[in-house]
Design an enzyme around this catalytic site. Structure first.
Site, short mmCIF file in Angstrom:
data_model
loop_
_atom_site.label_atom_id
_atom_site.label_comp_id
_atom_site.label_asym_id
_atom_site.label_seq_id
_atom_site.Cartn_x
_atom_site.Cartn_y
_atom_site.Cartn_z
N LYS A 52 0.83 -1.20 0.00
CA LYS A 52 0.00 0.00 0.00
C LYS A 52 0.87 1.25 0.00
O LYS A 52 0.56 2.24 -0.68
CB LYS A 52 -0.94 -0.02 1.20
CG LYS A 52 -2.02 -1.09 1.10
CD LYS A 52 -2.75 -1.31 2.42
CE LYS A 52 -3.75 -2.46 2.30
NZ LYS A 52 -4.39 -2.80 3.59
N GLN A 96 -4.86 -1.53 9.81
CA GLN A 96 -4.60 -2.84 9.23
C GLN A 96 -5.10 -3.94 10.16
O GLN A 96 -4.74 -3.99 11.34
CB GLN A 96 -3.10 -3.02 8.97
CG GLN A 96 -2.73 -4.34 8.31
CD GLN A 96 -3.30 -4.49 6.91
OE1 GLN A 96 -3.30 -3.55 6.13
NE2 GLN A 96 -3.77 -5.68 6.59
N ASP A 119 -11.27 2.66 4.33
CA ASP A 119 -11.45 1.21 4.24
C ASP A 119 -12.92 0.82 4.15
O ASP A 119 -13.25 -0.32 3.85
CB ASP A 119 -10.80 0.51 5.44
CG ASP A 119 -9.62 -0.35 5.04
OD1 ASP A 119 -9.45 -0.61 3.84
OD2 ASP A 119 -8.86 -0.78 5.93
#
Length: 286
Positions: A52, A96, A119
């Site tokens: 990422k 994450q 997200d």
């Protein structure tokens, strides 16, 4: 069989975003900013975060990684999220997952400002998806929908079977497929480990979305001739990375299919970039 190359598609999207980001930077004096929180030393998470970071750098997004020891206290992690919520240079926040044992991931996700939730996991954005309202979409299913559009594979009027019911992929993907639009408007069935006659359900699908987390679970006899197969799975086995579908066996029956690796994975990161740019534009009022 047509190979749905997520890697090439993601590269094209990143190049398109780079042009847009360069223009936004000239107009607003800064580039979009993404803060990534990584707790612990999980090897897979380390790889995902690094990928990422690389994608952000190449697109022109400013990525700041907050790498934290697995023993961090819940309150300290929550304090970091609140700090990033208040940071005007941060447009998107990515936590994450999974978090180490002992930490409440749901509590942390709910603390993220919904306007920075790139997200798409905050309950507010999940609820907006349910209602068909604008909001951030979970990156993996949204990336899948983008891939279908880029390859001109409309799902209108088609039977779609989603194998897997996770909050990250299965459920939001089913909702996206049920929205209005040429690349939605599908008749959706969600299958899972408790589904009776699962093979028969999958066999009737025009579009198969495999996200159950079991290597080579979808076999040739489960897929009808001409079906489009989207393999979300990434399973580490003795023979290397394999998907949830038996790719070699399905080549002779599917009309189009994503490879593993190089299919859905890169599209997930591409969608993260898309969401971050969108968050920036909403943040600065563009």
């Amino acid at each position: 069989m047509q190979i749905l190359n997520g890697k090439e598609t993601a590269l094209t999207i990143r190049e398109e975003l780079k042009v847009e980001i360069d223009a936004l930077k000239l107009k607003h004096g800064r580039a979009p900013g993404l803060a990534v929180i990584l707790v612990g030393e999980d090897p897979a998470s380390q790889v995902y975060v690094r990928n990422k970071e690389i994608a952000c750098e190449k697109a022109g997004i400013v990525s700041s990684a907050h790498r934290i020891d697995a023993g961090v206290a819940q309150q300290d992690l929550e304090d970091l999220i609140l700090k990033l919520n208040a940071d005007d240079s941060v447009d998107g926040i990515l936590l994450q997952l999974p978090l180490p044992k002992g930490l409440d991931s749901q509590r942390c996700l709910e603390l993220i400002d919904p306007e920075k939730d790139v997200d798409g996991f905050h309950p507010m954005n999940v609820g907006k998806l349910m209602l068909g309202l604008p909001g951030f979409r979970s990156c993996t299913p949204a990336g899948i929908m983008t891939l279908l559009e880029r390859y001109n594979l409309p799902t209108t009027g088609k039977k779609a079977v989603v194998v897997g019911r996770s909050n990250i992929v299965g459920k939001p993907l089913a909702m996206m497929l049920m929205q209005y639009g040429d690349f939605a408007n599908a008749t959706v069935t969600v299958c899972h480990s408790r589904t009776d006659n699962l093979a028969e359900e999958v066999k009737g699908a025009d579009f198969v979305f495999a996200a159950i987390g079991l290597p080579k679970f979808i076999t040739r006899d489960m897929v009808k001739e001409g079906a489009v197969v989207i393999d979300v799975g990434i399973n580490r086995t003795d023979e290397g990375l394999v998907g949830d579908c038996d790719y070699a066996a399905l080549e002779s029956v599917a009309s189009a299919m994503t490879p593993v690796p190089g299919g859905v994975g890169p599209m997930t990161i591409a969608q993260l970039l898309i969401n971050t740019v969108q968050a920036f534009k909403e943040h600065v009022g563009d």
